[in-house]
Design a protein around this motif. Sequence first.
Motif, PDB file in Angstrom:
ATOM      1  N   MET A 157      -3.594   5.386  -1.639  1.00 48.60           N
ATOM      2  CA  MET A 157      -3.104   4.328  -2.512  1.00 48.60           C
ATOM      3  C   MET A 157      -3.851   3.032  -2.208  1.00 48.60           C
ATOM      4  O   MET A 157      -4.276   2.821  -1.074  1.00 48.60           O
ATOM      5  CB  MET A 157      -1.593   4.162  -2.347  1.00 48.60           C
ATOM      6  CG  MET A 157      -1.143   3.639  -1.008  1.00 48.60           C
ATOM      7  SD  MET A 157       0.646   3.716  -0.932  1.00 48.60           S
ATOM      8  CE  MET A 157       0.995   2.176  -0.186  1.00 48.60           C
TER       9      MET A 157
ATOM     10  N   GLU B 147       5.535   0.442  14.928  1.00 48.92           N
ATOM     11  CA  GLU B 147       6.498  -0.148  13.998  1.00 48.92           C
ATOM     12  C   GLU B 147       5.817  -1.234  13.177  1.00 48.92           C
ATOM     13  O   GLU B 147       5.284  -2.192  13.724  1.00 48.92           O
ATOM     14  CB  GLU B 147       7.669  -0.746  14.786  1.00 48.92           C
ATOM     15  CG  GLU B 147       8.285   0.274  15.749  1.00 48.92           C
ATOM     16  CD  GLU B 147       9.449  -0.280  16.559  1.00 48.92           C
ATOM     17  OE1 GLU B 147       9.797  -1.462  16.384  1.00 48.92           O
ATOM     18  OE2 GLU B 147      10.001   0.503  17.357  1.00 48.92           O
TER      19      GLU B 147
ATOM     20  N   GLY C  34       1.869  -0.289   4.021  1.00 50.49           N
ATOM     21  CA  GLY C  34       0.945   0.081   2.957  1.00 50.49           C
ATOM     22  C   GLY C  34      -0.345  -0.718   2.983  1.00 50.49           C
ATOM     23  O   GLY C  34      -1.085  -0.741   2.013  1.00 50.49           O
TER      24      GLY C  34
ATOM     25  N   MET D  48      -1.882  -0.967   8.468  1.00 52.95           N
ATOM     26  CA  MET D  48      -1.563  -1.445   9.813  1.00 52.95           C
ATOM     27  C   MET D  48      -1.144  -0.337  10.770  1.00 52.95           C
ATOM     28  O   MET D  48      -1.151  -0.523  11.988  1.00 52.95           O
ATOM     29  CB  MET D  48      -0.481  -2.523   9.744  1.00 52.95           C
ATOM     30  CG  MET D  48      -1.026  -3.778   9.098  1.00 52.95           C
ATOM     31  SD  MET D  48       0.088  -5.158   9.194  1.00 52.95           S
ATOM     32  CE  MET D  48       0.279  -5.315  10.939  1.00 52.95           C
TER      33      MET D  48
ATOM     34  N   ALA E 257      -2.802   2.427  11.303  1.00 58.44           N
ATOM     35  CA  ALA E 257      -4.017   2.772  12.055  1.00 58.44           C
ATOM     36  C   ALA E 257      -4.350   1.687  13.072  1.00 58.44           C
ATOM     37  O   ALA E 257      -4.785   1.981  14.194  1.00 58.44           O
ATOM     38  CB  ALA E 257      -5.184   2.972  11.089  1.00 58.44           C
TER      39      ALA E 257
ATOM     40  N   ARG F 147       6.571  11.295  14.857  1.00 54.94           N
ATOM     41  CA  ARG F 147       7.756  11.476  13.996  1.00 54.94           C
ATOM     42  C   ARG F 147       7.258  11.404  12.549  1.00 54.94           C
ATOM     43  O   ARG F 147       7.004  10.312  12.034  1.00 54.94           O
ATOM     44  CB  ARG F 147       8.749  10.353  14.283  1.00 54.94           C
ATOM     45  CG  ARG F 147      10.019  10.392  13.475  1.00 54.94           C
ATOM     46  CD  ARG F 147      10.893   9.197  13.851  1.00 54.94           C
ATOM     47  NE  ARG F 147      12.236   9.327  13.330  1.00 54.94           N
ATOM     48  CZ  ARG F 147      12.631   8.852  12.149  1.00 54.94           C
ATOM     49  NH1 ARG F 147      11.805   8.245  11.345  1.00 54.94           N
ATOM     50  NH2 ARG F 147      13.903   8.996  11.775  1.00 54.94           N
TER      51      ARG F 147
ATOM     52  N   ARG G 120      -1.209  11.960   8.793  1.00 54.41           N
ATOM     53  CA  ARG G 120      -2.561  11.805   8.222  1.00 54.41           C
ATOM     54  C   ARG G 120      -3.318  10.683   8.928  1.00 54.41           C
ATOM     55  O   ARG G 120      -4.519  10.788   9.183  1.00 54.41           O
ATOM     56  CB  ARG G 120      -2.405  11.488   6.734  1.00 54.41           C
ATOM     57  CG  ARG G 120      -3.592  11.782   5.903  1.00 54.41           C
ATOM     58  CD  ARG G 120      -3.233  11.966   4.452  1.00 54.41           C
ATOM     59  NE  ARG G 120      -2.656  10.812   3.789  1.00 54.41           N
ATOM     60  CZ  ARG G 120      -1.483  10.817   3.151  1.00 54.41           C
ATOM     61  NH1 ARG G 120      -0.763  11.916   3.073  1.00 54.41           N
ATOM     62  NH2 ARG G 120      -1.030   9.730   2.564  1.00 54.41           N
TER      63      ARG G 120
HETATM   64  C1  LIG Z   1       5.080   4.838   9.863  1.00 58.04           C
HETATM   65  C2  LIG Z   1       4.598   3.411   9.698  1.00 58.04           C
HETATM   66  C3  LIG Z   1       4.174   2.865  11.059  1.00 58.04           C
HETATM   67  C4  LIG Z   1       3.421   3.421   8.745  1.00 58.04           C
HETATM   68  O1  LIG Z   1       3.019   2.082   8.535  1.00 58.04           O
HETATM   69  P1  LIG Z   1       2.296   1.610   7.168  1.00 58.04           P
HETATM   70  O2  LIG Z   1       1.850   0.213   7.374  1.00 58.04           O
HETATM   71  O3  LIG Z   1       3.133   1.895   5.998  1.00 58.04           O
HETATM   72  O4  LIG Z   1       1.085   2.599   7.130  1.00 58.04           O
HETATM   73  P2  LIG Z   1      -0.300   2.442   6.402  1.00 58.04           P
HETATM   74  O5  LIG Z   1      -0.317   1.320   5.418  1.00 58.04           O
HETATM   75  O6  LIG Z   1      -1.340   2.395   7.470  1.00 58.04           O
HETATM   76  O7  LIG Z   1      -0.348   3.790   5.611  1.00 58.04           O
HETATM   77  C5  LIG Z   1      -0.401   5.003   6.260  1.00 58.04           C
HETATM   78  C6  LIG Z   1      -0.444   6.092   5.228  1.00 58.04           C
HETATM   79  O8  LIG Z   1       0.827   6.120   4.568  1.00 58.04           O
HETATM   80  C7  LIG Z   1       0.648   5.958   3.183  1.00 58.04           C
HETATM   81  N1  LIG Z   1       1.762   5.153   2.679  1.00 58.04           N
HETATM   82  C8  LIG Z   1       2.199   4.012   3.190  1.00 58.04           C
HETATM   83  N2  LIG Z   1       3.254   3.578   2.476  1.00 58.04           N
HETATM   84  C9  LIG Z   1       3.454   4.485   1.490  1.00 58.04           C
HETATM   85  C10 LIG Z   1       4.372   4.608   0.415  1.00 58.04           C
HETATM   86  N3  LIG Z   1       5.332   3.707   0.221  1.00 58.04           N
HETATM   87  N4  LIG Z   1       4.283   5.673  -0.386  1.00 58.04           N
HETATM   88  C11 LIG Z   1       3.329   6.590  -0.184  1.00 58.04           C
HETATM   89  N5  LIG Z   1       2.421   6.547   0.811  1.00 58.04           N
HETATM   90  C12 LIG Z   1       2.485   5.491   1.629  1.00 58.04           C
HETATM   91  C13 LIG Z   1      -0.641   5.230   3.023  1.00 58.04           C
HETATM   92  O9  LIG Z   1      -1.219   5.480   1.768  1.00 58.04           O
HETATM   93  C14 LIG Z   1      -1.462   5.827   4.145  1.00 58.04           C
HETATM   94  O10 LIG Z   1      -1.984   7.076   3.829  1.00 58.04           O
HETATM   95  P3  LIG Z   1      -3.467   7.159   3.209  1.00 58.04           P
HETATM   96  O11 LIG Z   1      -4.297   6.179   3.979  1.00 58.04           O
HETATM   97  O12 LIG Z   1      -3.882   8.560   3.445  1.00 58.04           O
HETATM   98  O13 LIG Z   1      -3.339   6.784   1.800  1.00 58.04           O
HETATM   99  C15 LIG Z   1       5.693   2.505   9.082  1.00 58.04           C
HETATM  100  O14 LIG Z   1       6.142   3.089   7.882  1.00 58.04           O
HETATM  101  C16 LIG Z   1       6.891   2.251   9.981  1.00 58.04           C
HETATM  102  O15 LIG Z   1       6.917   1.313  10.769  1.00 58.04           O
HETATM  103  N6  LIG Z   1       7.940   3.106   9.859  1.00 58.04           N
HETATM  104  C17 LIG Z   1       9.153   2.997  10.663  1.00 58.04           C
HETATM  105  C18 LIG Z   1       8.882   3.403  12.092  1.00 58.04           C
HETATM  106  C19 LIG Z   1       8.203   4.749  12.180  1.00 58.04           C
HETATM  107  O16 LIG Z   1       8.604   5.725  11.560  1.00 58.04           O
HETATM  108  N7  LIG Z   1       7.137   4.798  13.001  1.00 58.04           N
HETATM  109  C20 LIG Z   1       6.366   6.011  13.182  1.00 58.04           C
HETATM  110  C21 LIG Z   1       6.977   6.906  14.183  1.00 58.04           C
HETATM  111  S1  LIG Z   1       6.824   6.240  15.817  1.00 58.04           S
END
Ligand SMILES: CC(C)(COP(=O)(O)OP(=O)(O)OC[C@H]1O[C@@H](n2cnc3c(N)ncnc32)[C@H](O)[C@@H]1OP(=O)(O)O)[C@@H](O)C(=O)NCCC(=O)NCCS
Length: 252
Positions: free
Chosen positions: A1, A114, A121, A124, A126, A149, A180
């Motif tokens: 995305m 976190e 999105g 962050m 990575a 998780r 991923r």
């Molecule tokens: C898991 C977490 C760290 C991801 O952070 P983020 O900033 O959303 O992640 P990114 O922007 O780097 O995106 C990571 C992937 O998720 C996808 N993604 C992010 N938000 C999305 C959404 N709303 N819908 C679909 N895909 C989404 C991105 O497209 C990316 O995949 P891609 O690069 O293959 O397209 C965040 O959601 C979070 O803090 N969650 C709560 C705590 C948690 O579960 N931590 C992980 C376990 S320790």
Amino acid sequence: MPQEPRTLSLRWATRDQAPDGLPGIPTLQVWPEYNTHGETVGALWDRLFDLPDYQSVCWDEETGAVLAEAFVVPCWWDGTEAGLGPGIDATMRDALERIDRGDELNSLCALSAEVAPESRGRGMAADALQQMKRVAHRHGLGALIAPVRPSWKDRYPITPIEHYVTWRRADGTLFDPWMRVHERLGASMGPPLPRSLHITATVAEWESWVDLQFPATGTYTFPRGLAPLDADRQADRAEYWEPNVWFVHDVG
Ligand SMILES: CC(C)(COP(=O)(O)OP(=O)(O)OC[C@H]1O[C@@H](n2cnc3c(N)ncnc32)[C@H](O)[C@@H]1OP(=O)(O)O)[C@@H](O)C(=O)NCCC(=O)NCCS
């Protein structure tokens, strides 16, 4: 995305090197209530704050807002798949016991990445993993091991983790967004962990955490749960095992 550009004013640092003015540790509240009651992880979490040279924070220099945090614990890993162990509870307990004894440590275990909801999105996740790798490198630790998780597992609570982790998209990349990110950074997937994090409490406690009633003894899915929980009304206990999957990053 498509991703919004990240601002140039974002900074990562370990807590011992972060500016004094930032909100204290931990800052973000990203977990569903039930997840904060792990019998091992929940009980031992505050011990991490005694290791500020390992815990990282990302903030915006222009606003002072904290956008992400990355929690880890230094641990011992023998380098084998079997040696990764059954999950986050076992690794965290063992790591803290080793730290208390002054034993040798050779790896870093990721515990929580976190990102603040309004900052998601934007790639962050990575960045958080790269920061963990920098922390490992700085401390001379050779690997970053992560009991991951999967972020979309709550959409498929009755699917066994062993199946879920095999799902891939048409382009060959992993189905789960958080898994991923790990694979794209070069990590290799290890064993799935059906029993990584244990949460057990009275039925009433569980009902209050997840805002759902469990009127009879049985197995239930619940909002934001990655797997079903077992409620036993006679014993007044409800038990949940959170599934994870290992990923191993080379720190270089
Ligand atoms: C898991 C977490 C760290 C991801 O952070 P983020 O900033 O959303 O992640 P990114 O922007 O780097 O995106 C990571 C992937 O998720 C996808 N993604 C992010 N938000 C999305 C959404 N709303 N819908 C679909 N895909 C989404 C991105 O497209 C990316 O995949 P891609 O690069 O293959 O397209 C965040 O959601 C979070 O803090 N969650 C709560 C705590 C948690 O579960 N931590 C992980 C376990 S320790």
